[in-house]
Design an enzyme around this catalytic site. Structure first.
Site, short mmCIF file in Angstrom:
data_model
loop_
_atom_site.label_atom_id
_atom_site.label_comp_id
_atom_site.label_asym_id
_atom_site.label_seq_id
_atom_site.Cartn_x
_atom_site.Cartn_y
_atom_site.Cartn_z
N LYS A 120 36.18 45.57 63.22
CA LYS A 120 37.01 45.88 62.06
C LYS A 120 38.46 45.47 62.36
O LYS A 120 38.98 45.73 63.46
CB LYS A 120 36.95 47.37 61.73
CG LYS A 120 35.55 47.87 61.38
CD LYS A 120 35.10 47.37 60.02
CE LYS A 120 33.75 47.98 59.64
NZ LYS A 120 33.32 47.60 58.28
N ASP A 135 35.90 42.13 59.88
CA ASP A 135 35.79 42.76 58.56
C ASP A 135 37.08 43.49 58.24
O ASP A 135 37.49 44.41 58.95
CB ASP A 135 34.61 43.74 58.57
CG ASP A 135 34.32 44.34 57.21
OD1 ASP A 135 35.04 44.02 56.24
OD2 ASP A 135 33.37 45.13 57.11
N GLU A 179 35.31 38.83 56.75
CA GLU A 179 34.61 39.61 55.71
C GLU A 179 35.58 40.43 54.87
O GLU A 179 36.48 41.07 55.39
CB GLU A 179 33.59 40.52 56.39
CG GLU A 179 32.77 41.37 55.44
CD GLU A 179 31.71 42.17 56.17
OE1 GLU A 179 31.32 43.24 55.65
OE2 GLU A 179 31.27 41.74 57.26
N GLU A 217 29.49 43.01 49.38
CA GLU A 217 29.11 44.41 49.35
C GLU A 217 29.77 45.17 48.21
O GLU A 217 29.32 46.25 47.84
CB GLU A 217 29.44 45.09 50.68
CG GLU A 217 30.92 45.25 50.97
CD GLU A 217 31.18 45.95 52.29
OE1 GLU A 217 31.45 47.15 52.28
OE2 GLU A 217 31.11 45.28 53.33
N ASP A 246 24.20 43.39 48.78
CA ASP A 246 23.70 44.70 49.18
C ASP A 246 22.63 45.12 48.18
O ASP A 246 22.91 45.23 46.98
CB ASP A 246 24.87 45.69 49.21
CG ASP A 246 24.49 47.09 49.64
OD1 ASP A 246 23.44 47.59 49.19
OD2 ASP A 246 25.26 47.71 50.39
N HIS A 248 24.76 43.49 53.54
CA HIS A 248 25.57 44.62 54.00
C HIS A 248 24.72 45.88 54.14
O HIS A 248 24.00 46.27 53.21
CB HIS A 248 26.69 44.87 52.97
CG HIS A 248 27.39 46.18 53.11
ND1 HIS A 248 27.16 47.25 52.26
CD2 HIS A 248 28.30 46.61 54.00
CE1 HIS A 248 27.92 48.26 52.62
NE2 HIS A 248 28.62 47.91 53.68
#
Length: 370
Positions: free
Chosen positions: A168, A197, A223, A249, A272, A299
C-alpha cells in the site's frame, strides 16, 4: 421445469485477523450477506457478497423486501434473465454498490445451484481455461505497517512460493513510499513482483509525480491511483506513466469498465464479483477485457475469484487475503504459491452451514406469500 420455492437470507460479520489500513480507510469488519436458494426439485445454491464494515443491513433490506420475493416461482436455470429482470426492477437504485452487492449474492447462488445440478465445478462450467493460478499477497503490505514488517512478510511469502506482494502506498511524503518500496525490492530481488495500491488516495498531479518512483522500482502495477469515477484523469495519468494502471474494485457496472477500456485509461482490470453484481456480469467484463488484450486481476474474495480466474484465459493473478476460515470447513488449496480450484460441484467453497447460522446477525426465509 423446476421453480424457486424458498430463499433464505443471512448475514455474518467477519472480523479480520490482522489490522488492515490503506490510504483512505481502515478495514475493521466484513459484513457478509448470504443468499441460499431452494428449488422444487430439491436443489440448493448458496451465494454471498460483502461490505467493508458498513452498509450490510441496507443490502439485506433490499434483498428481503424487493429481490428475494421476486425470485419465487422463477426458473433458476434462467440466470441471465433473472439478473436482467432484477437489475431493471431496481433501476432507481442502480448503478450502485448496495444494488450490486445484493444482486451478486443472488447471482452467485444461482450459479452455485446450476453447477451442482450439472455436477461441475464453477471453474469448468464458466470456461475451464486453467487448473491453477499464481498468488500474490496483500495481507502483509498494509499502510500502517513499519518497513521491516513489509520486508519480513514479503520474504516469508516468497519462501512459500508466492510470486508477488502488494504494498500500500500513500504516505505523507513520496520519500516514505520510496524507502518502503526500496527495502522490499532489495530483500526479494528482481524476480519477485511488487504491486502497489493507492486506494484512490492521490490527486492527478501527485499520481503523476509518484508514477516515476514506481517505474524506478519495477512495480507491476499502480492500483487505484485516483477516484474511480474520474476516467479522464486516468487517461491523463496513463500518458505520463509506463507502469500499468489497474482499476476496477470501485466500479459497479459493465458499462463503466467499457468506458475505461475504450479510452485506454486502464491496462489491468480488477473487476470484483460482488461489486459488479455477480458472476454473470463478471464474465462479461473479463471477456470484454480479453477483446482489448487487457489482463484481469480481481479484487478480494479470493475463495470465489479463484474459480473465475481459472475459467478465463486473460487472468494472471489471484489476490491472497484470507477471510472465510471461520465459516468454511476446508481452506483454499495452495500448492507452491499457486491456488488450485476445487473440483467439487458448485462454487468450490466448503461452507460450514452450522457456523454461518451460529454467527448470523440476520436470518429470514422468504417463500410465496411471505
Amino acid at each position: 421445469m423446476a421453480t424457486i420455492t424458498r430463499v433464505e437470507l443471512q448475514m455474518v460479520d467477519l472480523i479480520p485477523k490482522v489490522k488492515r489500513v490503506d490510504a483512505i480507510q481502515s478495514f475493521v469488519s466484513q459484513e457478509t450477506p448470504f443468499v441460499t436458494i431452494y428449488d422444487s426439485d430439491g436443489a440448493v445454491g448458496r451465494g454471498y457478497s460483502y461490505t467493508i464494515g458498513t452498509g450490510g443491513p441496507s443490502v439485506m433490506a433490499l434483498l428481503r423486501h424487493s429481490l428475494a420475493p421476486a425470485l419465487i416461482g422463477r426458473d433458476p436455470d434462467r440466470i441471465e434473465g433473472i439478473w436482467r429482470d432484477l437489475l431493471f426492477m431496481t433501476h432507481a437504485t442502480a448503478v450502485g454498490a448496495i444494488t450490486s452487492l445484493a444482486l451478486a449474492a443472488i447471482d452467485t447462488a444461482l450459479w452455485d445451484m446450476r453447477c451442482r445440478k450439472a455436477g461441475l465445478p464453477l471453474w469448468k462450467a464458466a470456461g475451464g481455461s486453467r487448473a491453477h493460478v499464481p498468488l500474490y499477497t496483500t495481507e502483509g503490505g498494509w499502510l500502517h505497517l513499519e518497513t521491516a514488517a513489509l520486508v519480513d512478510d514479503a520474504v516469508e511469502m516468497q519462501a512459500r512460493g508466492f510470486r508477488g506482494s502488494k504494498i500500500k502506498i500513500g504516505c505523507d511524503h513520496i520519500s516514505e513510499d520510496a524507502a518502503r518500496l526500496a527495502a522490499v525490492r532489495a530483500a526479494v530481488g528482481d524476480g519477485y513482483e511488487i504491486m502497489t495500491d493507492a486506494n484512490q488516495g492521490f490527486t492527478l498531479s501527485e499520481a503523476i509525480r509518484r508514477a516515476q518512483l514506481l517505474q524506478e522500482h519495477g512495480v507491476g502495477w499502480f492500483e487505484e491511483p485516483l477516484p474511480g469515477d474520474d476516467v479522464g484523469a486516468h487517461v491523463e495519468l496513463s500518458r505520463h506513466c509506463t507502469v500499468p494502471i489497474a482499476v476496477g474494485e470501485s466500479l459497479y457496472s459493465v458499462s463503466q469498465f467499457k468506458d475505461y477500456l475504450q479510452s485506454g485509461a486502464a491496462s489491468i482490470v480488477q473487476v470484483d464479483v460482488a461489486r459488479i453484481g455477480g458472476i454473470t456480469p463478471w464474465l462479461k467484463v473479463a471477456h470484454m477485457a480479453e477483446a482489448f488484450n487487457v489482463m484481469v486481476c480481481p479484487h478480494f474474495l479470493m475463495e470465489l475469484h479463484l474459480s473465475l480466474v481459472c475459467a478465463v484465459p486473460n487472468a494472471k493473478w489471484l489476490e491472497y487475503i484470507p477471510q472465510l476460515e471461520s465459516i468454511t470447513t476446508e481452506p483454499m488449496r495452495i500448492e507452491d504459491g499457486y491456488a488450485v480450484p476445487s473440483n467439487a460441484p458448485g462454487l468450490g467453497i466448503h461452507w460450514d452451514s452450522a457456523g454461518i447460522s451460529e454467527k448470523s446477525l440476520f436470518s429470514e426465509i422468504v417463500t410465496e406469500g411471505s
